[in-house]
Design an enzyme around this catalytic site. Structure first.
Site, PDB file in Angstrom:
ATOM      1  N   ARG A   1       0.838  -1.215   0.000  1.00 25.74           N
ATOM      2  CA  ARG A   1       0.000   0.000   0.000  1.00 25.74           C
ATOM      3  C   ARG A   1       0.870   1.261   0.000  1.00 25.74           C
ATOM      4  NH1 ARG A   1      -4.207   0.426   4.366  1.00 25.74           N
ATOM      5  NH2 ARG A   1      -4.768   2.230   3.110  1.00 25.74           N
TER       6      ARG A   1
ATOM      7  N   ASP B   1      -2.417   7.985   3.088  1.00 31.53           N
ATOM      8  CA  ASP B   1      -1.543   8.474   2.015  1.00 31.53           C
ATOM      9  C   ASP B   1      -1.169   9.928   2.306  1.00 31.53           C
ATOM     10  OD1 ASP B   1      -3.413  10.437   0.743  1.00 31.53           O
ATOM     11  OD2 ASP B   1      -4.598   8.666   0.236  1.00 31.53           O
TER      12      ASP B   1
ATOM     13  N   HIS C   1      -5.627   8.363  11.273  1.00 27.53           N
ATOM     14  CA  HIS C   1      -5.350   6.928  11.276  1.00 27.53           C
ATOM     15  C   HIS C   1      -3.901   6.596  10.932  1.00 27.53           C
ATOM     16  CE1 HIS C   1      -9.938   6.080  10.660  1.00 27.53           C
ATOM     17  NE2 HIS C   1      -9.629   6.387  11.890  1.00 27.53           N
TER      18      HIS C   1
HETATM   19  P1  OAD Z   1     -14.826   3.777   2.982  1.00 26.43           P
HETATM   20  O1  OAD Z   1     -14.306   2.811   1.976  1.00 26.43           O
HETATM   21  O2  OAD Z   1     -15.569   3.233   4.149  1.00 26.43           O
HETATM   22  O3  OAD Z   1     -15.782   4.843   2.271  1.00 26.43           O
HETATM   23  C1  OAD Z   1     -15.391   5.442   1.069  1.00 26.43           C
HETATM   24  C2  OAD Z   1     -16.381   6.524   0.718  1.00 26.43           C
HETATM   25  O4  OAD Z   1     -15.888   7.200  -0.430  1.00 26.43           O
HETATM   26  C3  OAD Z   1     -17.777   6.010   0.375  1.00 26.43           C
HETATM   27  O5  OAD Z   1     -18.758   6.818   1.012  1.00 26.43           O
HETATM   28  C4  OAD Z   1     -17.836   6.170  -1.149  1.00 26.43           C
HETATM   29  O6  OAD Z   1     -19.157   6.440  -1.634  1.00 26.43           O
HETATM   30  C5  OAD Z   1     -16.920   7.367  -1.345  1.00 26.43           C
HETATM   31  N1  OAD Z   1     -16.352   7.480  -2.693  1.00 26.43           N
HETATM   32  C6  OAD Z   1     -16.004   6.503  -3.570  1.00 26.43           C
HETATM   33  N2  OAD Z   1     -15.472   7.030  -4.692  1.00 26.43           N
HETATM   34  C7  OAD Z   1     -15.474   8.385  -4.534  1.00 26.43           C
HETATM   35  C8  OAD Z   1     -15.065   9.492  -5.337  1.00 26.43           C
HETATM   36  N3  OAD Z   1     -14.519   9.329  -6.537  1.00 26.43           N
HETATM   37  N4  OAD Z   1     -15.210  10.735  -4.824  1.00 26.43           N
HETATM   38  C9  OAD Z   1     -15.747  10.934  -3.590  1.00 26.43           C
HETATM   39  N5  OAD Z   1     -16.155   9.935  -2.801  1.00 26.43           N
HETATM   40  C10 OAD Z   1     -16.024   8.663  -3.247  1.00 26.43           C
HETATM   41  O7  OAD Z   1     -13.561   4.662   3.449  1.00 26.43           O
HETATM   42  P2  OAD Z   1     -13.409   5.566   4.755  1.00 26.43           P
HETATM   43  O8  OAD Z   1     -14.693   6.172   5.153  1.00 26.43           O
HETATM   44  O9  OAD Z   1     -12.240   6.460   4.509  1.00 26.43           O
HETATM   45  O10 OAD Z   1      -9.098   2.835   8.597  1.00 26.43           O
HETATM   46  O11 OAD Z   1     -12.981   4.470   5.812  1.00 26.43           O
HETATM   47  C11 OAD Z   1     -12.682   4.858   7.123  1.00 26.43           C
HETATM   48  C12 OAD Z   1     -11.576   3.984   7.691  1.00 26.43           C
HETATM   49  O12 OAD Z   1     -11.926   2.607   7.544  1.00 26.43           O
HETATM   50  C13 OAD Z   1     -10.263   4.098   6.961  1.00 26.43           C
HETATM   51  O13 OAD Z   1      -9.484   5.183   7.399  1.00 26.43           O
HETATM   52  C14 OAD Z   1      -9.583   2.792   7.258  1.00 26.43           C
HETATM   53  C15 OAD Z   1     -10.758   1.884   7.072  1.00 26.43           C
HETATM   54  O14 OAD Z   1     -10.684   0.665   7.719  1.00 26.43           O
HETATM   55  C16 OAD Z   1      -8.019   2.116   8.944  1.00 26.43           C
HETATM   56  O15 OAD Z   1      -7.463   1.333   8.187  1.00 26.43           O
HETATM   57  C17 OAD Z   1      -7.582   2.351  10.330  1.00 26.43           C
END
Ligand code: OAD
EC number: 2.3.1.286
Length: 232
Positions: free
Chosen positions: A56, A89, A104
């Site tokens: 990653r 990132d 995170h």
């Molecule tokens: P998620 O994968 O849970 O959510 C991603 C979000 O991005 C969703 O609401 C999608 O609809 C949206 N999305 C997808 N493509 C997009 C685009 N082109 N533009 C805008 N939005 C888009 O990811 P996070 O909410 O970041 O933690 O997840 C939270 C945490 O869970 C992460 O930090 C990670 C993970 O496990 C750790 O690893 C500690």
């Protein structure tokens, strides 16, 4: 000059080629969270976990900031902008944002398993391959691990982030499913009178949050357009 606080998640980096976690084909669909992102998983098979983050890290460092990261950096021309990101990132920094709080952790950094205050940039450890392996140690001789908050671990920056949210004049959320706590609760720290906006093609459930409007678009479309308005 307004105080703008922006909470970002994996969706803002999706169009830079980095996978999200919970979308179709997202990382947690094909990989086990317990095995790869928990202290128990690291105890069970440390090299598997290190390999996952080595890969990653490489992907993140090869990726380039997209129009959404760049627009948020541009917003600093007129406003005070604080980014709070769940992303590991460094695309916000490489786009030029100057105030980025990583909730995170960060892929570029590794730390001692014995003393969490011993944090190193990966360049200091392995400038050529940017990897750590079983047997890579800190200056006190204990194993190095990714500087990442795993499931079940404390989020050391959460209080600082909550305080920043309380001071926002405008609160923007981009690309997060708001499913992981405590980050998902930060929106409740923002004052009721503050305007809030969410940009996401697949909007998370945000019922009951006052003063909120939504833009159902991808980050590279929605963010630059909003930034243009805020700069106008
Ligand atoms: P998620 O994968 O849970 O959510 C991603 C979000 O991005 C969703 O609401 C999608 O609809 C949206 N999305 C997808 N493509 C997009 C685009 N082109 N533009 C805008 N939005 C888009 O990811 P996070 O909410 O970041 O933690 O997840 C939270 C945490 O869970 C992460 O930090 C990670 C993970 O496990 C750790 O690893 C500690």
């Amino acid at each position: 000059m307004a105080n703008i606080v922006v909470l970002t998640g994996a969706g803002i980096s999706a169009e830079s080629g980095l996978k999200t976690f919970r979308d179709l084909g997202g990382l947690w669909e094909t990989h086990s969270v317990e095995d790869l992102a928990s202290p128990a998983g690291f105890r069970k098979n440390p090299q598997l976990v290190l390999d996952f983050y080595n890969l990653r890290r490489k992907q993140a460092l090869e990726a380039q900031p997209n129009a959404a990261h760049l627009a948020l950096a541009e917003l600093e021309k007129k406003h005070h902008v604080q980014i709070i990101t769940q992303n590991v990132d460094d695309l916000h920094e490489r786009a030029g944002s100057s105030k980025v709080l990583h909730l995170h952790g960060e892929l570029r950094k590794v730390r001692s398993t014995q003393d969490a205050s011993l944090i190193y940039d990966i360049d200091e450890i392995d400038p050529e391959n940017l990897e750590i392996h079983v047997g890579c140690t800190c200056e006190k001789g204990s194993q190095l691990r990714p500087h990442i908050v795993w499931f079940g671990e404390m989020v050391p920056e959460i209080e600082k982030a909550a305080e920043l949210c309380r001071t926002a004049d405008f609160f923007l959320v981009v690309g997060t499913s708001l499913m992981v706590f405590p980050a998902a609760a930060l929106i409740h720290e923002v004052p009721a009178a503050t305007r809030k906006c969410i940009i996401d093609p697949n909007l998370p459930d945000v019922s009951g949050i006052p003063n909120l409007y939504t833009i159902q678009e991808k980050a590279t479309a929605g963010v630059p357009r909003l930034v243009e308005k805020l700069l106008g």
